[in-house]
Design a protein around this motif. Structure first.
Motif, PDB file in Angstrom:
ATOM      1  N   GLY A  74     -88.436  46.829 -10.839  1.00  0.00           N
ATOM      2  CA  GLY A  74     -88.333  48.162 -11.415  1.00  0.00           C
ATOM      3  C   GLY A  74     -87.210  48.280 -12.424  1.00  0.00           C
ATOM      4  O   GLY A  74     -87.124  49.271 -13.148  1.00  0.00           O
ATOM      5  N   ILE A  82     -90.248  47.834  -7.032  1.00  0.00           N
ATOM      6  CA  ILE A  82     -90.570  49.257  -7.054  1.00  0.00           C
ATOM      7  C   ILE A  82     -90.926  49.714  -5.642  1.00  0.00           C
ATOM      8  O   ILE A  82     -91.691  49.054  -4.934  1.00  0.00           O
ATOM      9  N   PHE A  88     -91.429  58.576 -10.852  1.00  0.00           N
ATOM     10  CA  PHE A  88     -91.849  58.115 -12.168  1.00  0.00           C
ATOM     11  C   PHE A  88     -92.663  59.229 -12.822  1.00  0.00           C
ATOM     12  O   PHE A  88     -93.137  60.159 -12.155  1.00  0.00           O
ATOM     13  N   VAL A 243     -88.062  54.834 -10.815  1.00  0.00           N
ATOM     14  CA  VAL A 243     -88.547  53.613 -11.453  1.00  0.00           C
ATOM     15  C   VAL A 243     -88.136  53.681 -12.919  1.00  0.00           C
ATOM     16  O   VAL A 243     -88.399  54.683 -13.594  1.00  0.00           O
ATOM     17  N   ASN A 244     -87.493  52.678 -13.437  1.00  0.00           N
ATOM     18  CA  ASN A 244     -87.110  52.651 -14.847  1.00  0.00           C
ATOM     19  C   ASN A 244     -88.316  52.291 -15.706  1.00  0.00           C
ATOM     20  O   ASN A 244     -89.007  51.312 -15.443  1.00  0.00           O
ATOM     21  N   GLY A 245     -88.562  53.111 -16.723  1.00  0.00           N
ATOM     22  CA  GLY A 245     -89.693  52.873 -17.615  1.00  0.00           C
ATOM     23  C   GLY A 245     -89.275  52.128 -18.871  1.00  0.00           C
ATOM     24  O   GLY A 245     -88.137  52.252 -19.341  1.00  0.00           O
ATOM     25  N   TYR A 341     -94.661  54.412 -18.499  1.00  0.00           N
ATOM     26  CA  TYR A 341     -95.362  54.348 -17.219  1.00  0.00           C
ATOM     27  C   TYR A 341     -96.881  54.425 -17.391  1.00  0.00           C
ATOM     28  O   TYR A 341     -97.389  55.150 -18.263  1.00  0.00           O
ATOM     29  N   THR A 358     -97.158  50.906 -12.899  1.00  0.00           N
ATOM     30  CA  THR A 358     -96.414  49.858 -13.581  1.00  0.00           C
ATOM     31  C   THR A 358     -95.501  50.537 -14.587  1.00  0.00           C
ATOM     32  O   THR A 358     -95.804  51.633 -15.078  1.00  0.00           O
ATOM     33  N   ASN A 359     -94.363  49.916 -14.873  1.00  0.00           N
ATOM     34  CA  ASN A 359     -93.334  50.595 -15.655  1.00  0.00           C
ATOM     35  C   ASN A 359     -93.345  50.222 -17.133  1.00  0.00           C
ATOM     36  O   ASN A 359     -92.312  49.983 -17.760  1.00  0.00           O
TER      37      ASN A 359
END
Length: 387
Positions: A74, A82, A88, A243-245, A341, A358-359
């Motif tokens: 993530g 994640i 997100f 979650v980091n995008g 995202y 998914t990011n």
């Protein structure tokens, strides 16, 4: 929509801008349950993540238990899988929440599905070939209104902003209506985000509340979705844990990622502004399809589908997509994509569920087929045990 292995079929989603940052961290697979119990799903997840973002996760299960699998990370350059309770941006999965509130208003006798939108919003859907007296609320909900495709983007396509950088729904709708109609109302299906921006205006007009407040008070709070947020205009924060995008591309064995652009949520508003988690999204769709959000009659209307591909067993309802699984079961849900995202959630009548994120939102070679294969694998993996 029928899910077949190695076949690609998903609705178009919002674009994102790609930039570059090199990371050489390899994908690791993680499981928050015994991997041997869900080996086929783990393999499908790993295959999907290899063509998707830095990380991916699936939260799935049945009416008895839920489990989570994660692949990749993530946060780039770390080994941070994640989690199913991390926030997100859910993009167009927001549309199902908006549709649910519209159907609640139908239940309350305040809106009619087959009434022209001009009855509620006179003078809004007009000009440039549009006639709001011929476009019904149902047309808007089902993307059969004839409104042209409209994909706002933080850099490329934006309506005129307010001085504080936020966007008004009415201005966003006008921007979308600057594109000419693609068909007569009710004649064909064209996925347009502008349909749900107009519906956001409808919700605001009938409830006398901003759309983010209406959805919060009518759906999020009653269902106890404590990690789901419809942010107010100007609130750009992503709650933690998150979650980091990213934006990015894959070139051979290399991955190029850079943090996703920040933007004001009012750009996407009632068609794509919400924030949630895999767990909360699962709870929402399960509650909706169990009749806990709208009446049985309104749920039946939501599940009347326009068959984009007749004979496949799937189609597009009112804020819900119908998917025919390979195990001869029907699933309901929606997907969503915004900068950073891409996600999708599906649930079945017997309690099976799968929610994936998914990011990154890929611009090229998006792995739609592998996403559907992943969802199908998770939803069908225990069918033989039940029969």
């Amino acid at each position: 929509m029928t899910i077949k292995r190695n076949r690609t079929k998903l609705s178009a989603v919002i674009g994102a801008v790609c930039a570059t940052m090199l990371t050489l961290s390899g994908p690791a697979a993680h499981a928050q349950t015994a991997e041997d119990d869900h080996s086929a799903t783990l393999a499908a997840l790993t295959a999907f993540q290899a063509d998707a973002g830095p990380g991916a996760a699936i939260h799935a299960g049945d009416s008895v238990e839920s489990w989570t699998l994660s692949a990749g990370t993530g946060t780039i350059n770390t080994d941070r899988p994640i989690q199913s309770d991390e926030h997100f941006r859910i993009g167009s999965q927001t549309k199902t929440f908006t549709a649910a509130v519209v159907l609640q208003l139908v239940d309350e006798g305040k809106v009619s599905l087959d009434a022209p939108i001009a009855d509620y919003l006179p003078g809004v859907v007009t000009g440039n070939g549009y006639d709001g007296t011929r476009i019904t609320v149902r047309h808007l909900l089902q993307h059969t209104s004839g409104l042209a495709a409209y994909n706002p983007d933080p850099i490329i396509v934006t309506p005129k902003p307010n001085p504080d950088g936020t966007y008004d729904l009415a201005e966003s709708v006008r921007k979308g209506l600057s594109r000419a109609p693609v068909s007569a109302p009710g004649a064909s299906f064209t996925y347009s985000n502008n349909n749900y921006l107009v519906l956001g205006m409808l919700v605001e007009k009938v409830t006398t509340k901003p759309v983010h407040e209406a959805i919060t008070s009518r759906v999020i709070e009653p269902l106890g979705l404590s990690r789901t947020v419809f942010p107010a205009p100007g609130d750009r924060a992503l709650p933690i844990p998150a979650v980091n995008g990213y934006h990015g591309v894959r070139v051979g064995g290399f991955y190029f990622w850079t943090p996703a652009l920040t933007y004001d949520p009012s750009l996407f508003s009632s068609m794509g502004a919400m924030i949630s988690t895999l767990e909360d999204l699962t709870s929402f769709y399960q509650a909706l399809t169990a009749g806990k959000v709208v009446s049985a009659a309104s749920l039946a209307e939501m599940q009347k589908v326009w068959e984009a591909e007749p004979g496949t067993g799937g189609g597009v309802g009112l804020g819900l997509g119908k998917y025919k699984l390979s195990c001869d079961t029907v699933a309901w849900g929606h997907n969503g994509g915004v900068p950073g995202y891409f996600s999708q959630t599906l649930v079945t009548q017997d309690g099976r569920h799968a929610s994936v994120v998914t990011n990154v939102l890929s611009q090229l070679n998006r792995p739609d087929g592998k996403l559907l294969e992943l969802l199908d694998t998770a939803l069908c993996e225990d069918v033989s045990k039940r029969s």
